[in-house]
Design a protein around this motif. Structure first.
Motif, mmCIF file in Angstrom:
data_model
loop_
_atom_site.group_PDB
_atom_site.id
_atom_site.type_symbol
_atom_site.label_atom_id
_atom_site.label_comp_id
_atom_site.label_asym_id
_atom_site.label_seq_id
_atom_site.Cartn_x
_atom_site.Cartn_y
_atom_site.Cartn_z
ATOM 1 N N LEU A 1 33.224 -2.339 7.411
ATOM 2 C CA LEU A 1 32.617 -1.039 7.707
ATOM 3 C C LEU A 1 31.133 -1.196 8.015
ATOM 4 O O LEU A 1 30.626 -0.643 8.989
ATOM 5 C CB LEU A 1 32.814 -0.080 6.534
ATOM 6 C CG LEU A 1 32.178 1.303 6.676
ATOM 7 C CD1 LEU A 1 32.865 2.080 7.780
ATOM 8 C CD2 LEU A 1 32.255 2.054 5.364
ATOM 9 N N TRP A 2 30.447 -1.978 7.204
ATOM 10 C CA TRP A 2 29.010 -2.183 7.429
ATOM 11 C C TRP A 2 28.760 -2.979 8.705
ATOM 12 O O TRP A 2 27.792 -2.729 9.424
ATOM 13 C CB TRP A 2 28.372 -2.853 6.222
ATOM 14 C CG TRP A 2 28.537 -2.036 4.982
ATOM 15 C CD1 TRP A 2 29.282 -2.333 3.888
ATOM 16 C CD2 TRP A 2 27.963 -0.741 4.729
ATOM 17 N NE1 TRP A 2 29.218 -1.320 2.973
ATOM 18 C CE2 TRP A 2 28.416 -0.326 3.459
ATOM 19 C CE3 TRP A 2 27.134 0.109 5.455
ATOM 20 C CZ2 TRP A 2 28.049 0.897 2.896
ATOM 21 C CZ3 TRP A 2 26.779 1.316 4.898
ATOM 22 C CH2 TRP A 2 27.224 1.696 3.639
ATOM 23 N N ASN B 1 38.120 1.434 9.398
ATOM 24 C CA ASN B 1 37.444 0.833 8.246
ATOM 25 C C ASN B 1 37.286 1.757 7.040
ATOM 26 O O ASN B 1 37.335 1.272 5.911
ATOM 27 C CB ASN B 1 36.095 0.255 8.667
ATOM 28 C CG ASN B 1 36.266 -0.962 9.537
ATOM 29 O OD1 ASN B 1 37.217 -1.709 9.386
ATOM 30 N ND2 ASN B 1 35.349 -1.159 10.457
ATOM 31 N N ASN C 1 33.095 -3.208 1.273
ATOM 32 C CA ASN C 1 33.785 -3.074 2.560
ATOM 33 C C ASN C 1 32.859 -3.577 3.667
ATOM 34 O O ASN C 1 32.207 -2.810 4.375
ATOM 35 C CB ASN C 1 34.194 -1.621 2.791
ATOM 36 C CG ASN C 1 35.091 -1.448 3.993
ATOM 37 O OD1 ASN C 1 35.384 -2.399 4.709
ATOM 38 N ND2 ASN C 1 35.521 -0.222 4.223
ATOM 39 N N THR C 2 32.836 -4.902 3.838
ATOM 40 C CA THR C 2 31.901 -5.500 4.792
ATOM 41 C C THR C 2 32.243 -5.169 6.243
ATOM 42 O O THR C 2 31.353 -5.123 7.084
ATOM 43 C CB THR C 2 31.854 -7.021 4.609
ATOM 44 O OG1 THR C 2 33.170 -7.556 4.753
ATOM 45 C CG2 THR C 2 31.286 -7.385 3.253
ATOM 46 N N LEU D 1 30.175 -0.773 -1.042
ATOM 47 C CA LEU D 1 29.419 -1.948 -0.629
ATOM 48 C C LEU D 1 30.302 -3.162 -0.355
ATOM 49 O O LEU D 1 29.904 -4.055 0.384
ATOM 50 C CB LEU D 1 28.377 -2.304 -1.694
ATOM 51 C CG LEU D 1 27.209 -1.327 -1.823
ATOM 52 C CD1 LEU D 1 26.305 -1.726 -2.971
ATOM 53 C CD2 LEU D 1 26.422 -1.266 -0.531
ATOM 54 N N ILE E 1 34.673 3.693 1.317
ATOM 55 C CA ILE E 1 33.269 3.549 1.703
ATOM 56 C C ILE E 1 32.517 3.048 0.478
ATOM 57 O O ILE E 1 32.123 3.825 -0.397
ATOM 58 C CB ILE E 1 32.702 4.885 2.214
ATOM 59 C CG1 ILE E 1 33.497 5.347 3.429
ATOM 60 C CG2 ILE E 1 31.223 4.760 2.551
ATOM 61 C CD1 ILE E 1 33.116 6.702 3.956
ATOM 62 N N GLY F 1 29.153 -0.647 11.612
ATOM 63 C CA GLY F 1 27.958 0.182 11.724
ATOM 64 C C GLY F 1 26.804 -0.568 12.362
ATOM 65 O O GLY F 1 26.082 -0.020 13.209
ATOM 66 N N ALA F 2 26.631 -1.827 11.983
ATOM 67 C CA ALA F 2 25.562 -2.639 12.576
ATOM 68 C C ALA F 2 25.815 -2.882 14.062
ATOM 69 O O ALA F 2 24.883 -2.825 14.873
ATOM 70 C CB ALA F 2 25.445 -3.965 11.825
ATOM 71 N N LEU G 1 34.714 2.325 13.219
ATOM 72 C CA LEU G 1 33.749 2.845 12.250
ATOM 73 C C LEU G 1 34.241 4.111 11.565
ATOM 74 O O LEU G 1 34.050 4.287 10.355
ATOM 75 C CB LEU G 1 32.412 3.116 12.956
ATOM 76 C CG LEU G 1 31.232 3.530 12.097
ATOM 77 C CD1 LEU G 1 30.858 2.407 11.143
ATOM 78 C CD2 LEU G 1 30.053 3.886 12.960
#
Length: 147
Positions: A115-116, A103, A112-113, A110, A108, A119-120, A99
């Motif tokens: 990274l998300w 990534n 960059n899946t 939208l 940073i 985070g999830a 994280l």
């Protein structure tokens, strides 16, 4: 007065009383981490590239194997609910590294899946550290004293 009486005589709550959907979410999280660990083994050259920017060759191999092993073993432990909180705790360094270090190198934004998704996953790791493994887990069926 009635609320104070209910607070004093509340039944103890454990993770076995969690809804079933939480168990399903925990199992999906464990399977996701397991599959991610296998994909790390298949794409070890990509991991070598990422780790090569800050380590020597021996360190790269160790980091790649460590990442894969933590995801594979920890993912199975989370999916089965076996020593769940320990497995979740062991996932934190790897996921925080993904994280915060790996990534963000792609930016940073939208698109960059990864990274998300990282985070999830960190959010779900924290969630299950708090709520526990649930009723359909080895922790609940075998390790917890049945009364």
């Amino acid at each position: 007065m009635n609320v104070a009486h209910e607070l004093n005589h509340a039944t103890p709550r454990n993770s076995a009383s969690n809804p079933v959907w939480m168990d399903g979410l925990r199992i999906l999280l464990g399977l996701f981490l397991f599959i991610k660990g296998i994909l790390f083994l298949e794409h070890s050259s990509d991991l070598f590239y990422v780790f090569s920017q800050s380590q020597d060759f021996i360190g790269m191999h160790k980091a790649s194997m460590f990442t894969s092993a933590v995801h594979i073993i920890g993912g199975l432990m989370i999916a089965f609910g076996f020593l769940t909180r320990l497995a979740l705790l062991l996932q934190f360094p790897v996921m925080l590294g993904a994280l915060l270090i790996v990534n963000p190198q792609q930016g940073i934004n939208l698109s960059n899946t990864e990274l998300w998704m990282s985070g999830a996953v960190v959010g779900l790791l924290l969630f299950f550290m708090i709520v526990g493994p649930g009723r359909y887990s080895v922790d609940n069926k075998v390790l917890r004293n049945q009364k």
